[in-house]
Design a protein around this motif. Structure first.
Motif, mmCIF file in Angstrom:
data_model
loop_
_atom_site.group_PDB
_atom_site.id
_atom_site.type_symbol
_atom_site.label_atom_id
_atom_site.label_comp_id
_atom_site.label_asym_id
_atom_site.label_seq_id
_atom_site.Cartn_x
_atom_site.Cartn_y
_atom_site.Cartn_z
ATOM 1 N N TYR A 58 0.431 -0.779 -0.280
ATOM 2 C CA TYR A 58 0.175 -0.078 -0.109
ATOM 3 C C TYR A 58 0.584 1.315 0.372
ATOM 4 C CZ TYR A 58 -4.089 2.942 0.280
ATOM 5 O OH TYR A 58 -4.826 3.616 0.737
ATOM 6 N N THR B 61 2.286 1.418 -3.663
ATOM 7 C CA THR B 61 2.128 1.991 -4.556
ATOM 8 C C THR B 61 1.554 4.336 -4.028
ATOM 9 O OG1 THR B 61 0.718 0.681 -3.880
ATOM 10 C CG2 THR B 61 -0.507 2.424 -5.110
ATOM 11 N N LEU C 12 0.493 -1.804 -7.441
ATOM 12 C CA LEU C 12 -0.941 -2.017 -6.560
ATOM 13 C C LEU C 12 -1.532 -3.714 -7.011
ATOM 14 C CD1 LEU C 12 -3.815 -1.303 -6.168
ATOM 15 C CD2 LEU C 12 -4.153 -0.803 -8.661
ATOM 16 N N GLN D 82 -3.766 -6.267 -5.239
ATOM 17 C CA GLN D 82 -4.409 -6.826 -4.938
ATOM 18 C C GLN D 82 -4.554 -8.510 -4.913
ATOM 19 O OE1 GLN D 82 -4.907 -4.981 -9.138
ATOM 20 N NE2 GLN D 82 -6.752 -4.433 -8.041
ATOM 21 N N ALA E 253 -7.899 -1.989 -1.614
ATOM 22 C CA ALA E 253 -7.098 -2.049 -2.815
ATOM 23 C C ALA E 253 -7.827 -1.144 -3.899
ATOM 24 C CB ALA E 253 -6.890 -3.082 -2.537
ATOM 25 N N GLY F 156 -6.409 2.288 -6.436
ATOM 26 C CA GLY F 156 -6.493 2.400 -7.975
ATOM 27 C C GLY F 156 -7.153 2.998 -8.299
#
Ligand SMILES: [Zn+2]
Length: 508
Positions: free
Chosen positions: A319, A322, A338, A342, A355, A359
């Motif tokens: 996390y 990202t 990501l 996922q 998530a 995104g």
């Protein structure tokens, strides 16, 4: 991940006026009944909040806001059910959390049912139970009317003075060195010595707050975990720049009290949820630790042995990688992390939702609105965690509007946003997006009114009056073609807000 326990939990409160000795002799005894009225306290809170909304360090991050406010609402509900919160107080006060971007570990209660939570606190709490323990303690300061008593103690101070003092104390907590430089000698000392609730108030907030944990669905051990963290910070950081650490009786009595309240043989609290770990990671990225730290976090999933780490370490690392890559504008790296995230959150509905929101945020930042929308489709949003037909969450609603504004189809969101602001009239961000949606739908009058309402939501009545008047001009120029219903709403709202403005100017 570097987690500096920079400072203790600090409760901000105080005055720059009375000399220390005098003020202490005037401390009211518990239950002596002298307190500010609820409506005066709420007005004072609104005044303070109006200033905080102008401070860019207070952020409306839809994802963190929903998470923290969700924990908090469960506690408010429990307080009401346990009779700690009267229907009158619940109705009158705001019960609203403001998020500060600050890196310091801090949370505080303000007059009128407003609460501040620093990202630094969210970033260090290990579980939702620990975060809830801080919120429960702060909530109890308000339900037990501690703030009302501290305010009443200030005697003849005007609301304007009280507001200025509290804002000064908040600024001092953020930057002790600068605040001290601004104040002269004895006054600075007086402020420091008055920043705290009394010891009895602290213990009462612990006791009442502790009692809310289980009924609100949290493990009471969250209190112990949090106190252990504060004690650790105390040992590392007792350097004098945080008066709360030196003067506050956290270390012995309060910790002993909490330990004694946990029943012998109580089940160990559940480990942190993946969602909590993601929210803490989000807070750490958003509190802007610096470009080098962001780069480290982006690279972390490439570490040897990363894939062998437990899920509870991988998920927040993905996390952070990202979101840090998004902050750095490295969208390729963000998309790659990501995908890792996922894969790891499959099977956990709440984490999978986070998530997807990440995104959508990523693709919006990358300028690919259609890709953002694929994360926010009804069929996707209505996953296992949502009942069919239920309204979408606030983060989904706001992200979706932002994406549709880019594709020119924001008119689709005007209805849902209108419904939302009807039940949440204080949501300035939603009003602002609604204004843009109306603009895109060629409804300039409605757009101007929504802009005005966004200012009302921030208690900036002068700016709101300005926008309402612009609306009246627009309606006049529109002549027969103008939307007469909307124009008459604007007239009514303008009069209402003008009288609020007058009232605000009168309270000095
Ligand atoms: Zn306290």
């Amino acid at each position: 991940m570097g987690r500096a326990l920079a400072a203790s939990l600090l409760i901000v409160f105080g005055t720059a006026q009375a000399p220390v000795a005098l003020a202490q002799s005037q401390l009211p005894m518990m239950g002596d009944g002298a307190e500010m009225t609820t409506s005066a306290e709420r007005k004072l809170g609104d005044r303070i909040i109006r200033e905080l909304y102008r401070d860019p360090d207070y952020i409306d991050d839809a994802v963190l806001q929903e998470y923290v406010q969700g924990l908090f609402q469960a506690l408010v509900q429990a307080a009401q059910e346990r009779g700690e919160l009267s229907p009158e107080l619940q109705e009158r006060f705001a019960w609203q959390i403001l998020l500060g971007r600050d890196r310091t570990v801090n949370a505080f209660a303000l007059p009128g049912g407003y609460f501040g939570v620093h990202l630094g606190l969210i970033g260090v709490v290990g579980t939702r139970d620990e975060l809830a323990s801080v919120l429960a303690h702060e909530l109890s300061h308000v339900t037990q009317r501690h703030i009302a008593r501290l305010m009443a103690q200030q005697g003849r101070q005007t609301p304007l003075m009280l507001g200025a003092m509290i804002l000064g104390a908040l600024a001092a907590a953020k930057n002790p060195a600068a605040a001290q430089a601004m104040m002269v000698g004895g006054q600075a000392l007086a402020v420091q010595n008055q920043l705290n609730f009394s010891r009895d108030m602290e213990r009462e907030a612990d006791r009442v707050g502790f009692g809310l944990m289980q009924p609100a669905g949290f493990a009471p051990q969250g209190f112990v975990g949090m106190f252990d963290k504060l004690q650790q910070a105390n040992r590392i950081n007792d350097n004098g720049s945080w008066p709360y650490l030196r003067s506050h009786p956290l270390t012995t009595q309060r910790i002993a009290d909490m330990h004694s309240r946990i029943p012998q043989g109580a089940a160990a609290p559940a480990p942190a949820t993946l969602e909590h770990l993601m929210m803490a990671a989000r807070a750490r990225v958003l509190m802007r630790p610096g470009v080098d730290t962001w780069r480290q976090w982006v690279a972390e999933p490439q570490d040897a042995g990363f894939s062998a780490r437990p899920l509870a370490q991988r998920v927040p690392a993905w996390y952070a990688a990202t979101l840090a890559a998004v902050q750095l504008g490295n969208m390729a790296a963000a998309r790659q992390s990501l995908r890792g995230l996922q894969a790891d959150v499959r099977g956990d509905a709440a984490a999978a939702r986070q998530a997807r929101l990440l995104g959508a945020e990523l693709e919006l930042a990358a300028g690919d609105a259609p890709a953002a929308l694929t994360y926010l489709q009804d069929s996707v949003v209505a996953g296992a965690e949502k009942k069919a037909g239920a309204p979408m969450g606030r983060p989904e609603m706001l992200l979706r509007t932002q994406a549709l504004l880019r594709t020119g189809a924001a008119a689709d969101m005007a209805g849902p946003l209108q419904t939302w602001v009807t039940s949440h009239p204080g949501d300035a961000t939603a009003w602002q997006l609604l204004a843009q949606a109306w603009q895109q739908q060629k409804q300039p009058l409605r757009a101007v009114r929504a802009e005005a309402e966004a200012q009302v939501a921030r208690y900036d009545y002068a700016a709101a009056v300005d926008r309402f008047k612009a609306g009246q001009d627009l309606a006049r120029r529109g002549g027969a073609a103008a939307d007469h219903i909307e124009a008459s709403i604007i007239d009514t709202r303008l009069r209402a807000v003008q009288s609020l403005l007058k009232e605000q100017a009168a309270e000095r």
